[in-house]
Design a protein around this motif. Structure first.
Motif: not given
Length: 146
Positions: A114-119
């Motif tokens: 999920d963090f990678d998607v936000a990044v």
């Protein structure tokens, strides 16, 4: 109306990130019924298929007896398997038997995914500069401790 909230420091932001990631990992481990070291070991083996027990021991910072017990426990739960190295029969290779992309095991990576998607949705120039800054500060900090 002006925002009077104090500015967040980089250190505070990183601690918030770590707290959120650790909380997500604790929730995932609890739902899977595994310990922190089992989760760390499993993620290492998933990322390094065919790893040797020695590499896992060094990564986790545990004794030879500790890694043997850990691997026995993971094999007993059918999470990893031991394979004899075809080139050196004295060596075992450890490989995950679970698919980390599938439920329920994907819970271990959900926060990071999920963090990678936000990044990916953020300003990539800012992301690149922030990553470089963080890498530099980390290297400096580690270098000071040595």
């Amino acid at each position: 109306m002006a925002n009077h909230a104090p500015a967040l420091t980089l250190g505070q932001a990183l601690r918030q990130y770590l707290d959120a990631r650790n909380a997500a990992m604790a929730t995932a481990r609890a739902s899977l019924g595994i310990s922190e070291i089992d989760a760390r070991a499993l993620l290492f083996v998933v990322g390094n298929p065919g790893t040797r027990p020695t590499a896992l021991r060094e990564y986790l910072g545990i004794t030879s007896a500790g890694v043997t017990t850990l691997i026995d426990r993971l094999v007993g739960r059918s999470l990893v398997r031991r394979d004899v190295d075809p080139n050196d029969r004295r060596v075992n290779r450890i490989t995950a038997t679970i698919d980390i992309a599938e439920d329920p095991w994907s819970a271990l990576n959900r926060f990071d995914d999920d963090f990678d998607v936000a990044v990916g949705a953020a300003d990539q120039s800012l992301v690149g500069h922030t990553a470089a800054l963080l890498a530099s500060l980390t290297a400096t900090t580690v270098g000071v401790r040595r």
